[in-house]
Design an enzyme around this catalytic site. Structure first.
Site, PDB file in Angstrom:
ATOM      1  N   ASP A   1     -41.830 -76.417  -7.682  1.00  0.00           N
ATOM      2  CA  ASP A   1     -41.174 -76.267  -6.528  1.00  0.00           C
ATOM      3  C   ASP A   1     -41.852 -75.512  -5.375  1.00  0.00           C
ATOM      4  O   ASP A   1     -41.688 -74.338  -5.096  1.00  0.00           O
ATOM      5  CB  ASP A   1     -39.862 -75.725  -6.787  1.00  0.00           C
ATOM      6  CG  ASP A   1     -38.865 -75.970  -5.483  1.00  0.00           C
ATOM      7  OD1 ASP A   1     -39.040 -76.783  -4.624  1.00  0.00           O
ATOM      8  OD2 ASP A   1     -37.681 -75.412  -5.495  1.00  0.00           O
TER       9      ASP A   1
ATOM     10  N   PHE B   1     -28.444 -78.062  -6.694  1.00  0.00           N
ATOM     11  CA  PHE B   1     -28.855 -76.955  -6.424  1.00  0.00           C
ATOM     12  C   PHE B   1     -28.085 -75.786  -7.168  1.00  0.00           C
ATOM     13  O   PHE B   1     -27.119 -75.306  -6.829  1.00  0.00           O
ATOM     14  CB  PHE B   1     -28.732 -76.703  -4.932  1.00  0.00           C
ATOM     15  CG  PHE B   1     -30.020 -76.966  -4.055  1.00  0.00           C
ATOM     16  CD1 PHE B   1     -30.380 -78.181  -4.524  1.00  0.00           C
ATOM     17  CD2 PHE B   1     -30.618 -76.262  -3.217  1.00  0.00           C
ATOM     18  CE1 PHE B   1     -31.906 -78.784  -3.898  1.00  0.00           C
ATOM     19  CE2 PHE B   1     -31.465 -76.995  -2.318  1.00  0.00           C
ATOM     20  CZ  PHE B   1     -31.944 -78.111  -2.644  1.00  0.00           C
TER      21      PHE B   1
ATOM     22  N   GLU C   1     -39.904 -84.851   1.787  1.00  0.00           N
ATOM     23  CA  GLU C   1     -38.464 -84.602   2.292  1.00  0.00           C
ATOM     24  C   GLU C   1     -38.522 -85.401   3.603  1.00  0.00           C
ATOM     25  O   GLU C   1     -39.566 -85.133   4.691  1.00  0.00           O
ATOM     26  CB  GLU C   1     -38.063 -83.334   2.376  1.00  0.00           C
ATOM     27  CG  GLU C   1     -36.726 -83.352   2.723  1.00  0.00           C
ATOM     28  CD  GLU C   1     -35.784 -82.112   2.323  1.00  0.00           C
ATOM     29  OE1 GLU C   1     -34.775 -81.905   2.545  1.00  0.00           O
ATOM     30  OE2 GLU C   1     -36.519 -81.503   1.341  1.00  0.00           O
TER      31      GLU C   1
ATOM     32  N   LYS D   1     -37.391 -87.933  -0.441  1.00  0.00           N
ATOM     33  CA  LYS D   1     -36.184 -86.963  -0.376  1.00  0.00           C
ATOM     34  C   LYS D   1     -35.180 -86.895   0.921  1.00  0.00           C
ATOM     35  O   LYS D   1     -35.430 -86.961   1.819  1.00  0.00           O
ATOM     36  CB  LYS D   1     -36.698 -85.236  -0.581  1.00  0.00           C
ATOM     37  CG  LYS D   1     -37.435 -85.065  -1.831  1.00  0.00           C
ATOM     38  CD  LYS D   1     -37.901 -83.411  -1.788  1.00  0.00           C
ATOM     39  CE  LYS D   1     -36.683 -82.678  -1.788  1.00  0.00           C
ATOM     40  NZ  LYS D   1     -37.173 -81.061  -2.223  1.00  0.00           N
TER      41      LYS D   1
ATOM     42  N   THR E   1     -31.476 -84.590  -2.577  1.00  0.00           N
ATOM     43  CA  THR E   1     -31.639 -83.300  -2.471  1.00  0.00           C
ATOM     44  C   THR E   1     -30.240 -82.509  -1.763  1.00  0.00           C
ATOM     45  O   THR E   1     -29.146 -83.376  -1.401  1.00  0.00           O
ATOM     46  CB  THR E   1     -32.697 -82.903  -1.906  1.00  0.00           C
ATOM     47  OG1 THR E   1     -32.895 -81.343  -2.215  1.00  0.00           O
ATOM     48  CG2 THR E   1     -32.783 -83.094  -0.485  1.00  0.00           C
TER      49      THR E   1
END
Length: 306
Positions: free
Chosen positions: A17, A171, A89, A125, A149
């Site tokens: 990440d 998350f 993203e 994303k 996400t």
């Protein structure tokens, strides 16, 4: 005894990440993922100065295109160091505009194509809004795979699976943060609300034979990671990956296919929005996450403009 990181890799695909190429090269994850916040951090690293200049030069005054070019350049560089995929993203400010999400996703894929990177190595994303999920459904049918996400609720997970998205990123840490602040309690192990959320989703997907990949994200500590060992994928920050690599203790697999889950569900738009409305944590954290990514996108644009 091998490190907990090496043990984890036996039954979970480890994803970095970060946009820090040095960390990725050192820790050797299979996949990597970025977002506007991570790209903003990467832009501050000396090693990315030339990529920033190149992105601006190629965009010819279009700051949005410059940001996309920078994201793709970072992603293409990371792909040289990993065997798997990079998640890139879409601008969070488009999270409630299905048509705009589709256009931006296709633009990113085109930029990757120009960089010599096939779509089989890229995940687009999108925030797990109703519009994001619908856009992902269309992208998947067009052969562009997606990573949904900012996922905080079971309703979001149900809708994503129903839409046939490739991967979701629930998350963990941000769910933990909300409950800790709301109740004042500390949570560890199986009592952690973030761990409980991912466990519930994983069991639901496996018991109903959904192919959507579950990738736990946003970790605050090693305990959360260890209690999700066995999840399809886990995307982990470099500092926590380092700690896992240095820990020689035994790691026990916690999640396995075959555990009973809830019956298959399907939600229409009204049902999805009502379920979201009823989940204060998910509503607040989704909105907060979109705002945070939007602000970091704006900071990146300002940096590129300068």
């Amino acid at each position: 005894m091998t490190s907990k990181l090496e043990q984890l890799k036996q039954f979970t695909t480890v994803v970095a990440d970060t946009g820090d190429l040095d960390a990725i090269t050192r820790l050797k994850p299979v996949d990597a993922t970025t977002n506007p916040s991570l790209l903003l951090k990467a832009a501050a690293l000396p090693g990315y100065a030339d990529l920033l200049k190149s992105a601006v030069a190629h965009a010819k005054g279009d700051v949005g295109l410059a940001c996309d070019q920078f994201a793709v350049s970072v992603g293409a560089g990371i792909l040289k160091a990993i065997p798997g995929r990079i998640s890139t993203e879409v601008d969070a400010r488009l999270s409630f505009d299905e048509a705009a999400l589709l256009a931006k996703a296709n633009q990113l894929i085109e930029l990757y194509d120009k960089a010599g990177v096939g779509r089989d190595r890229v995940l687009i994303k999108l925030a797990s809004t109703w519009e994001g999920i619908r856009a992902a459904e269309k992208l998947e049918k067009a052969g562009i795979q997606t990573n949904l996400t900012l996922l905080f609720s079971f309703a979001q997970a149900v809708a994503c699976a129903d839409a046939g998205v490739f991967l979701i990123s629930p998350f963990v840490g941000r769910i933990y943060d909300w409950y800790k602040k709301s109740t004042g309690n500390e949570y560890t192990g199986a009592d952690d609300p973030g761990v409980q959320s991912v466990t519930r989703i994983y069991n639901y997907y496996k018991s109903n034979d959904y192919k959507t990949v579950v990738m736990g994200a946003s970790f605050r500590n090693l305990n959360q990671i260890e209690h999700l060992a066995g999840c399809d994928r886990l995307t982990i920050s470099p500092d926590l990956l380092e700690k896992l690599s240095q820990d020689q203790g035994e790691l026990v697999r916690k999640l396995t296919p075959g555990t009973a889950g809830e019956a298959r569900q399907s939600l229409n738009e009204a049902q999805f929005r009502w379920a979201s409305n009823e989940d204060a944590m998910a509503t607040e954290k989704l909105a907060e996450g979109i705002r945070q990514f939007a602000r970091d996108q704006e900071k990146l644009e300002a940096l590129l403009t300068r």
